[in-house]
Write a protein that holds these residues in place. Structure first.
Motif, mmCIF file in Angstrom:
data_model
loop_
_atom_site.group_PDB
_atom_site.id
_atom_site.type_symbol
_atom_site.label_atom_id
_atom_site.label_comp_id
_atom_site.label_asym_id
_atom_site.label_seq_id
_atom_site.Cartn_x
_atom_site.Cartn_y
_atom_site.Cartn_z
ATOM 1 N N LEU A 190 0.691 -1.051 0.004
ATOM 2 C CA LEU A 190 -0.124 -0.055 -0.042
ATOM 3 C C LEU A 190 0.800 1.171 0.046
ATOM 4 O O LEU A 190 2.065 1.338 0.908
ATOM 5 N N VAL A 191 0.731 2.315 -0.845
ATOM 6 C CA VAL A 191 1.280 3.418 -1.127
ATOM 7 C C VAL A 191 0.351 4.576 -0.591
ATOM 8 O O VAL A 191 -0.455 5.005 -0.979
ATOM 9 N N ILE A 192 0.837 4.983 0.651
ATOM 10 C CA ILE A 192 -0.070 6.079 1.308
ATOM 11 C C ILE A 192 0.873 7.459 1.390
ATOM 12 O O ILE A 192 1.964 7.705 1.629
ATOM 13 N N PRO A 193 0.054 8.573 0.986
ATOM 14 C CA PRO A 193 0.523 9.665 1.007
ATOM 15 C C PRO A 193 1.174 10.118 2.213
ATOM 16 O O PRO A 193 0.516 9.611 3.334
ATOM 17 N N ALA A 194 2.309 10.723 2.279
ATOM 18 C CA ALA A 194 2.952 11.108 3.583
ATOM 19 C C ALA A 194 1.774 12.010 4.618
ATOM 20 O O ALA A 194 2.188 11.509 5.803
ATOM 21 N N THR A 195 1.285 12.794 3.979
ATOM 22 C CA THR A 195 0.387 13.404 4.866
ATOM 23 C C THR A 195 -0.488 12.690 5.470
ATOM 24 O O THR A 195 -0.994 12.851 6.670
ATOM 25 N N GLY A 196 -1.270 11.770 4.939
ATOM 26 C CA GLY A 196 -2.289 10.760 5.485
ATOM 27 C C GLY A 196 -1.370 9.824 6.407
ATOM 28 O O GLY A 196 -2.134 9.421 7.398
ATOM 29 N N TRP A 197 -0.259 9.443 6.090
ATOM 30 C CA TRP A 197 0.165 8.527 7.039
ATOM 31 C C TRP A 197 0.741 9.212 8.444
ATOM 32 O O TRP A 197 0.668 8.854 9.227
ATOM 33 N N GLY A 198 1.187 10.633 8.078
ATOM 34 C CA GLY A 198 1.376 11.391 9.452
ATOM 35 C C GLY A 198 0.022 11.549 10.350
ATOM 36 O O GLY A 198 0.225 11.328 11.362
ATOM 37 N N ALA A 199 -1.217 11.649 9.675
ATOM 38 C CA ALA A 199 -2.380 11.876 10.572
ATOM 39 C C ALA A 199 -2.718 10.367 11.092
ATOM 40 O O ALA A 199 -3.051 10.289 12.194
ATOM 41 N N PHE A 200 -2.553 9.346 10.315
ATOM 42 C CA PHE A 200 -2.901 7.919 10.962
ATOM 43 C C PHE A 200 -1.898 7.845 11.919
ATOM 44 O O PHE A 200 -2.361 7.156 13.058
ATOM 45 N N VAL A 201 -0.546 7.925 12.022
ATOM 46 C CA VAL A 201 0.529 7.836 13.208
ATOM 47 C C VAL A 201 -0.162 8.677 14.290
ATOM 48 O O VAL A 201 -0.149 8.135 15.438
ATOM 49 N N ALA A 202 -0.334 10.014 13.971
ATOM 50 C CA ALA A 202 -0.940 10.796 15.240
ATOM 51 C C ALA A 202 -2.150 10.492 15.817
ATOM 52 O O ALA A 202 -1.996 10.331 17.103
ATOM 53 N N ALA A 203 -3.049 9.781 15.011
ATOM 54 C CA ALA A 203 -3.933 9.347 15.718
ATOM 55 C C ALA A 203 -3.959 7.983 16.673
ATOM 56 O O ALA A 203 -4.534 7.606 17.647
ATOM 57 N N VAL A 204 -3.135 7.151 15.924
ATOM 58 C CA VAL A 204 -2.700 5.870 16.745
ATOM 59 C C VAL A 204 -2.024 6.209 18.148
ATOM 60 O O VAL A 204 -2.312 5.857 19.076
ATOM 61 N N ARG A 205 -1.117 7.458 18.020
ATOM 62 C CA ARG A 205 -0.225 7.795 19.327
ATOM 63 C C ARG A 205 -1.270 8.234 20.158
ATOM 64 O O ARG A 205 -1.245 8.100 21.562
ATOM 65 N N SER A 206 -2.463 9.071 19.789
ATOM 66 C CA SER A 206 -3.396 9.676 20.664
ATOM 67 C C SER A 206 -4.209 8.670 21.152
ATOM 68 O O SER A 206 -5.090 9.154 22.119
ATOM 69 N N GLY A 207 -4.455 7.346 20.753
ATOM 70 C CA GLY A 207 -5.457 6.339 21.308
ATOM 71 C C GLY A 207 -6.707 6.286 20.584
ATOM 72 O O GLY A 207 -7.685 5.801 21.081
ATOM 73 N N ALA A 208 -6.608 6.884 19.374
ATOM 74 C CA ALA A 208 -7.847 6.843 18.646
ATOM 75 C C ALA A 208 -8.417 5.584 18.416
ATOM 76 O O ALA A 208 -9.284 5.261 17.960
#
Length: 71
Positions: free
Chosen positions: A49-67
Motif C-alpha cells: 500500500l502506498v499512502i500519501p505522507a500527509t495521510g500516514w502522518g495523520a494516521f500515526v498521530a491518531a494511533v499515538r493519541s489512542g484513537a
C-alpha cells in the motif's frame, strides 16, 4: 484508480509493533518522497500500500493519541 510506483530502491524497516514470532509483521519504507509504502514482511514480493505522507502522518498521530485502542 491505481498508480504504480517503483519501490525497487525502497529501504524497508519492520514496525516496532510487529511481534517477533513471525506473526503480524508490517514493514514501511521511509525513503520514498511524498509517500509511505506499507507491506507485509512475510510476503516481501507481494503488493504494498502506498499512502500519501500527509495521510500516514495523520494516521500515526491518531494511533499515538489512542484513537484506535487495542483490545
Amino acid at each position: 484508480m491505481s498508480i504504480r510506483r517503483d519501490l525497487s530502491n525502497a529501504t524497508w524497516r519492520k514496525s516496532s509493533y510487529s511481534n517477533g514470532d513471525g506473526g503480524a509483521c508490517v514493514e514501511v519504507a521511509d525513503n520514498v518522497p511524498g509517500a509511505v509504502p506499507v507491506r507485509d514482511s512475510k510476503v516481501p514480493d507481494g503488493p504494498a500500500l502506498v499512502i500519501p505522507a500527509t495521510g500516514w502522518g495523520a494516521f500515526v498521530a491518531a494511533v499515538r493519541s489512542g484513537a484506535f485502542p487495542s483490545r
